[in-house]
Design a protein around this motif. Structure first.
Motif, mmCIF file in Angstrom:
data_model
loop_
_atom_site.group_PDB
_atom_site.id
_atom_site.type_symbol
_atom_site.label_atom_id
_atom_site.label_comp_id
_atom_site.label_asym_id
_atom_site.label_seq_id
_atom_site.Cartn_x
_atom_site.Cartn_y
_atom_site.Cartn_z
ATOM 1 N N MET A 84 0.833 -1.211 0.000
ATOM 2 C CA MET A 84 0.000 0.000 0.000
ATOM 3 C C MET A 84 0.865 1.257 0.000
ATOM 4 O O MET A 84 1.943 1.294 0.583
ATOM 5 C CB MET A 84 -0.919 0.017 1.223
ATOM 6 C CG MET A 84 -2.057 -0.976 1.158
ATOM 7 S SD MET A 84 -3.272 -0.618 2.462
ATOM 8 C CE MET A 84 -4.341 -2.048 2.321
ATOM 9 N N HIS A 85 0.352 2.273 -0.657
ATOM 10 C CA HIS A 85 1.030 3.564 -0.769
ATOM 11 C C HIS A 85 0.379 4.509 0.248
ATOM 12 O O HIS A 85 -0.697 5.046 -0.010
ATOM 13 C CB HIS A 85 0.865 4.089 -2.197
ATOM 14 C CG HIS A 85 1.498 5.408 -2.438
ATOM 15 N ND1 HIS A 85 1.407 6.075 -3.638
ATOM 16 C CD2 HIS A 85 2.254 6.214 -1.650
ATOM 17 C CE1 HIS A 85 2.041 7.215 -3.562
ATOM 18 N NE2 HIS A 85 2.558 7.333 -2.366
ATOM 19 N N LEU A 86 1.015 4.683 1.389
ATOM 20 C CA LEU A 86 0.423 5.480 2.463
ATOM 21 C C LEU A 86 1.000 6.899 2.498
ATOM 22 O O LEU A 86 2.179 7.114 2.225
ATOM 23 C CB LEU A 86 0.658 4.821 3.818
ATOM 24 C CG LEU A 86 0.125 3.394 4.018
ATOM 25 C CD1 LEU A 86 0.253 2.996 5.487
ATOM 26 C CD2 LEU A 86 -1.320 3.274 3.561
ATOM 27 N N VAL A 87 0.143 7.836 2.858
ATOM 28 C CA VAL A 87 0.526 9.238 3.067
ATOM 29 C C VAL A 87 -0.081 9.675 4.393
ATOM 30 O O VAL A 87 -1.292 9.483 4.607
ATOM 31 C CB VAL A 87 0.002 10.147 1.932
ATOM 32 C CG1 VAL A 87 0.369 11.604 2.198
ATOM 33 C CG2 VAL A 87 0.532 9.689 0.574
ATOM 34 N N LEU A 88 0.732 10.213 5.277
ATOM 35 C CA LEU A 88 0.206 10.703 6.558
ATOM 36 C C LEU A 88 -0.386 12.094 6.361
ATOM 37 O O LEU A 88 0.225 12.965 5.744
ATOM 38 C CB LEU A 88 1.315 10.760 7.613
ATOM 39 C CG LEU A 88 0.882 11.282 8.994
ATOM 40 C CD1 LEU A 88 -0.157 10.367 9.635
ATOM 41 C CD2 LEU A 88 2.086 11.455 9.910
ATOM 42 N N LEU A 89 -1.571 12.280 6.913
ATOM 43 C CA LEU A 89 -2.285 13.540 6.751
ATOM 44 C C LEU A 89 -2.407 14.258 8.102
ATOM 45 O O LEU A 89 -2.723 13.636 9.113
ATOM 46 C CB LEU A 89 -3.662 13.246 6.170
ATOM 47 C CG LEU A 89 -4.527 14.404 5.690
ATOM 48 C CD1 LEU A 89 -3.816 15.170 4.593
ATOM 49 C CD2 LEU A 89 -5.853 13.869 5.185
ATOM 50 N N HIS A 90 -2.121 15.543 8.099
ATOM 51 C CA HIS A 90 -2.222 16.421 9.258
ATOM 52 C C HIS A 90 -1.004 16.265 10.168
ATOM 53 O O HIS A 90 -0.214 17.171 10.290
ATOM 54 C CB HIS A 90 -3.523 16.209 10.029
ATOM 55 C CG HIS A 90 -4.112 17.486 10.530
ATOM 56 N ND1 HIS A 90 -4.291 17.751 11.859
ATOM 57 C CD2 HIS A 90 -4.537 18.572 9.873
ATOM 58 C CE1 HIS A 90 -4.829 18.950 12.007
ATOM 59 N NE2 HIS A 90 -4.987 19.478 10.805
ATOM 60 N N GLY A 91 -0.872 15.128 10.850
ATOM 61 C CA GLY A 91 0.379 14.775 11.517
ATOM 62 C C GLY A 91 0.948 15.817 12.459
ATOM 63 O O GLY A 91 2.140 16.141 12.380
ATOM 64 N N VAL A 92 0.146 16.343 13.362
ATOM 65 C CA VAL A 92 0.624 17.394 14.263
ATOM 66 C C VAL A 92 1.833 16.916 15.082
ATOM 67 O O VAL A 92 2.783 17.660 15.299
ATOM 68 C CB VAL A 92 -0.520 17.859 15.195
ATOM 69 C CG1 VAL A 92 0.016 18.795 16.288
ATOM 70 C CG2 VAL A 92 -1.599 18.568 14.379
ATOM 71 N N GLU A 93 1.813 15.660 15.517
ATOM 72 C CA GLU A 93 2.949 15.132 16.289
ATOM 73 C C GLU A 93 3.869 14.262 15.426
ATOM 74 O O GLU A 93 4.633 13.447 15.960
ATOM 75 C CB GLU A 93 2.432 14.335 17.489
ATOM 76 C CG GLU A 93 1.767 15.201 18.558
ATOM 77 C CD GLU A 93 1.526 14.461 19.866
ATOM 78 O OE1 GLU A 93 1.609 13.219 19.873
ATOM 79 O OE2 GLU A 93 1.263 15.127 20.884
ATOM 80 N N ALA A 94 3.833 14.464 14.121
ATOM 81 C CA ALA A 94 4.649 13.633 13.225
ATOM 82 C C ALA A 94 6.137 13.765 13.535
ATOM 83 O O ALA A 94 6.906 12.810 13.363
ATOM 84 C CB ALA A 94 4.361 14.006 11.772
ATOM 85 N N TRP A 95 6.556 14.942 13.980
ATOM 86 C CA TRP A 95 7.982 15.150 14.260
ATOM 87 C C TRP A 95 8.495 14.175 15.308
ATOM 88 O O TRP A 95 9.675 13.827 15.315
ATOM 89 C CB TRP A 95 8.222 16.590 14.711
ATOM 90 C CG TRP A 95 7.562 16.968 16.011
ATOM 91 C CD1 TRP A 95 6.306 17.465 16.168
ATOM 92 C CD2 TRP A 95 8.123 16.868 17.324
ATOM 93 N NE1 TRP A 95 6.036 17.684 17.493
ATOM 94 C CE2 TRP A 95 7.140 17.346 18.234
ATOM 95 C CE3 TRP A 95 9.351 16.452 17.823
ATOM 96 C CZ2 TRP A 95 7.353 17.392 19.609
ATOM 97 C CZ3 TRP A 95 9.577 16.505 19.191
ATOM 98 C CH2 TRP A 95 8.583 16.964 20.070
#
Length: 425
Positions: free
Chosen positions: A257-268
């Motif tokens: 699957m080709h995933l993209v994280l959306l919004h991700g406020v705590e992605a860092w």
């Protein structure tokens, strides 16, 4: 200089034959290709496409020259995620196509297809494109179902041409979504896994005459097969670091699957793992205060820290304010994102995420001539898009907002001694 540019553009528009071949000269050209940035560059536009970008001001015969000296020339910006063409006023009592309710044809929302609902006459398209946005991903924003349907990438030309249909699908795995789908993430993720397991185990879409008791509707299975194969990117919205780690675990269980994280406020907080998994992020870099307990790690340095870890970052969300994407990228740069990363987050990165990088997102030969001439640095709020080209055509730089502005400015043009407003006797 603005007037010279306007006159040059007007000349281009007045001669239909020559308008097909345009040479934008003298500007600082940010190509978003291996050519990098070219000072005093020339962008040649022929037959609605970028012909080539060169250094210097040599222009072949038969081209209308547009002087962009002292200005900056970029590819048109790509809105990474919007509902453009689907919504005008979200609270309007009439039909709002960016919202979808439950329908018998789809039990999960996967089968919804926004290409049937796009309205090219939306005033938000004009508002967005005169700010340098020439194409955008658009999809359903609100639904009670798990998936937000099949999104499309559209051009912001007069017809809202569809550049790619069934381009991506959105699913939300945050607390609000869990509350709507079982009341707990324990139910939400199990449901999600079961849906995909069913799609994977169903070799062909059941016919209308055959019996079917699956949890997906027939049309949902057809739509989700593209996600399972990796042909259709799955945008997964999550803010909390723990939820993002679940997204990464999902990626390990479903590597195709080709995933993209959306919004991700705590992605860092999960930046290294996102980079290792090759999962790009579409975010709003303006979030620096937690709006809820899932955003406690909100920081203006989110984009910079993701870039430092090697994560591809795209900026450009929301429909009514996609026009502010350049400002958002500028703030991200002010908080550590590289300047090159800031421009890429608006152009080449979202184009690649959406699978339209062969058409838009850079000034490369053969691509659509979506070009913007800026008064200066596009990431500075004091600079503006002076002229936008979509497929080589100089668009009218006006919108409902500018017309309202001009209308009410005229009301202030009163004879000397006469006020434009009510004065109590």
């Amino acid at each position: 200089m603005k007037r010279l540019l306007s006159l040059a553009v007007a000349a281009a528009l007045s001669t239909g034959v020559m308008a097909e071949n345009i040479a934008i000269t003298g500007g600082k050209v940010l190509t978003q290709t291996a050519q990098g940035t070219i000072e005093n560059g020339t962008v040649l536009i022929k037959d609605d496409k970028i012909e080539k970008v060169t250094a210097g001001g040599n222009v072949p015969a038969g081209y209308t020259r547009v002087d962009a000296s002292g200005k900056v020339v970029t590819p048109g910006f790509v809105g990474a995620l919007t509902s453009l063409g689907l919504v005008e006023v979200s609270s309007w009592a009439g039909e709002v196509d960016s919202s979808a309710g439950v329908t018998p044809v789809s039990t999960t929302g996967a089968a919804l297809d926004v290409t049937y609902a796009i309205n090219p006459d939306s005033t938000l398209i004009d508002v967005s494109r005169i700010e340098g946005v020439t194409s955008a991903a658009t999809t359903v924003q609100y639904t009670d179902m798990l998936f937000h349907g099949q999104g499309a990438v559209i051009s912001l030309d007069d017809n809202a041409e569809i550049l790619k249909n069934k381009a991506f699908m959105v699913v939300n795995v945050d607390g609000n979504s869990a509350d709507s789908h079982g009341g707990s993430r324990a139910a939400l993720w199990v449901t999600l896994e079961a849906l995909f397991d069913e799609v994977r185990s169903t070799k062909s879409v059941p016919s209308l005459t055959s019996s079917w008791d699956g949890i997906n509707a027939r049309a949902d299975i057809k739509a989700l097969k593209g996600v399972v194969s990796g042909d259709v990117p799955l945008f997964i919205e999550a803010d909390r670091a723990a939820d993002i780690r679940q997204v990464l675990a999902f990626k390990k269980r479903h590597p195709a699957m080709h995933l993209v994280l959306l919004h991700g406020v705590e992605a860092w907080r999960v930046a290294d793992e996102l980079a290792e998994a090759g999962v790009p992020v579409i975010l709003d870099p303006q979030l620096n205060l937690p709006g809820n307990f899932e955003q406690l790690g909100a920081t203006l340095h989110n984009a910079a820290r993701l870039e430092e870890a090697g994560v591809k970052v795209a900026i450009g969300m929301e429909t009514h304010n996609i026009r502010l994407a350049a400002q958002h990228a500028g703030n991200a740069v002010a908080n550590g994102l590289s300047y090159e990363g800031g421009i890429a987050s608006l152009t080449s990165v979202p184009a690649a995420i959406l699978g339209v990088d062969g058409q838009v997102g850079s000034l490369a030969p053969g691509k659509r001539a979506d070009v913007v001439i800026w008064s200066g640095d596009p990431l500075e709020v004091t600079e503006v898009a002076e002229q936008v080209y979509i497929e080589g055509e100089a668009i009218e730089m006006s919108s409902r907002q500018t017309k309202l502005r001009d209308r009410y400015m005229k009301l202030t043009e009163q004879p000397a001694g006469v006020t434009s407003h009510y004065v109590k006797p």
